[in-house]
Write a protein that holds these residues in place. Structure first.
Motif, PDB file in Angstrom:
ATOM      1  N   VAL A 129       0.873  -1.175   0.000  1.00 22.54           N
ATOM      2  CA  VAL A 129       0.000   0.000   0.000  1.00 22.54           C
ATOM      3  C   VAL A 129       0.910   1.224   0.000  1.00 22.54           C
ATOM      4  O   VAL A 129       1.883   1.266   0.746  1.00 22.54           O
ATOM      5  N   VAL A 130       0.585   2.184  -0.841  1.00 23.72           N
ATOM      6  CA  VAL A 130       1.257   3.481  -0.757  1.00 23.72           C
ATOM      7  C   VAL A 130       0.491   4.286   0.282  1.00 23.72           C
ATOM      8  O   VAL A 130      -0.724   4.450   0.180  1.00 23.72           O
ATOM      9  N   ASP A 131       1.199   4.730   1.296  1.00 25.33           N
ATOM     10  CA  ASP A 131       0.593   5.449   2.415  1.00 25.33           C
ATOM     11  C   ASP A 131      -0.151   6.695   1.922  1.00 25.33           C
ATOM     12  O   ASP A 131       0.314   7.404   1.034  1.00 25.33           O
ATOM     13  N   LYS A 132      -1.310   6.949   2.505  1.00 22.98           N
ATOM     14  CA  LYS A 132      -2.108   8.130   2.134  1.00 22.98           C
ATOM     15  C   LYS A 132      -1.405   9.428   2.515  1.00 22.98           C
ATOM     16  O   LYS A 132      -1.750  10.486   2.003  1.00 22.98           O
ATOM     17  N   ASN A 133      -0.428   9.347   3.403  1.00 25.73           N
ATOM     18  CA  ASN A 133       0.297  10.541   3.832  1.00 25.73           C
ATOM     19  C   ASN A 133       1.491  10.858   2.939  1.00 25.73           C
ATOM     20  O   ASN A 133       2.347  11.656   3.304  1.00 25.73           O
ATOM     21  N   VAL A 134       1.565  10.221   1.782  1.00 26.07           N
ATOM     22  CA  VAL A 134       2.669  10.478   0.870  1.00 26.07           C
ATOM     23  C   VAL A 134       2.672  11.961   0.492  1.00 26.07           C
ATOM     24  O   VAL A 134       1.615  12.533   0.211  1.00 26.07           O
ATOM     25  N   PRO A 135       3.828  12.626   0.531  1.00 22.40           N
ATOM     26  CA  PRO A 135       3.875  14.062   0.194  1.00 22.40           C
ATOM     27  C   PRO A 135       3.429  14.313  -1.244  1.00 22.40           C
ATOM     28  O   PRO A 135       3.655  13.493  -2.137  1.00 22.40           O
ATOM     29  N   ALA A 136       2.844  15.455  -1.469  1.00 20.47           N
ATOM     30  CA  ALA A 136       2.307  15.792  -2.790  1.00 20.47           C
ATOM     31  C   ALA A 136       3.394  15.781  -3.861  1.00 20.47           C
ATOM     32  O   ALA A 136       3.141  15.425  -5.002  1.00 20.47           O
TER      33      ALA A 136
END
Length: 180
Positions: A155-162
């Protein structure tokens, strides 16, 4: 051959010293096991390959932009394996489960045991990719000419920086010395 009492005494003394040395070496070798274990726990050595935990992630108020994922694999020089991702690139929405398969072939005529080590580009992306299932979690033994497929689920974390809109997940496979 001299069988005088002095020679017999010297031979027995030498035998006792050698037996004592063998016992000391045995105890030292067994004593290293808990020392190594404690060192690994203290420094984190040996804990590279275990499933990540996916904690509760905050809900995004706006839809998250997909991240471009690129998959790659290399093999240690001299290791007779062929490793390739069956999917080279895909776009994934942070928070969604992703599954990619890798195919590994032992191109030699002998059994080979290998271990895959993941790497991320950029390196900061490692914090945001949570692997749940991966062939890198354990050593893999292959019979001569054997081909197998392995899933990588993450899973790619939802908190990944923009700004982090592209991630490369690559594996390097190494031979496990003494195990082949």
């Amino acid at each position: 051959m001299d069988k005088s009492p002095a020679t017999l005494h010297d031979n027995r003394l030498l035998l006792l010293k050698l037996l004592l040395l063998a016992c000391v070496m045995f105890v030292f070798a067994w004593g290293l096991i808990p020392v190594y274990d404690a060192l690994c726990r203290l420094t984190g050595l040996g804990s590279l390959q275990r499933p990540d935990e996916v904690g509760s992630q905050r809900l995004a108020a706006t839809p998250l932009a997909p991240v471009l994922l690129t998959f790659d694999a290399t093999v240690q020089p001299g290791l007779p394996w062929q490793v390739r991702p069956l999917t080279r690139t895909l776009r994934a929405v942070p928070g969604e489960f992703v599954r990619v398969d890798y195919e590994i072939t032992n191109a030699s005529n002998r059994q080979v045991i290998g271990q895959a080590i993941p790497r991320y580009l950029p390196a900061a992306a490692a914090e945001y990719v949570k692997k749940l299932d991966c062939f890198c979690f354990a050593q893999q033994a292959f019979a001569p000419g054997e081909t197998r497929r392995f899933p990588v689920v993450f899973v790619v974390d939802k908190n990944v920086p923009a700004g982090l809109d592209s991630i490369t997940l690559a594996y390097t496979v190494f031979d496990v010395p003494g195990r082949s």
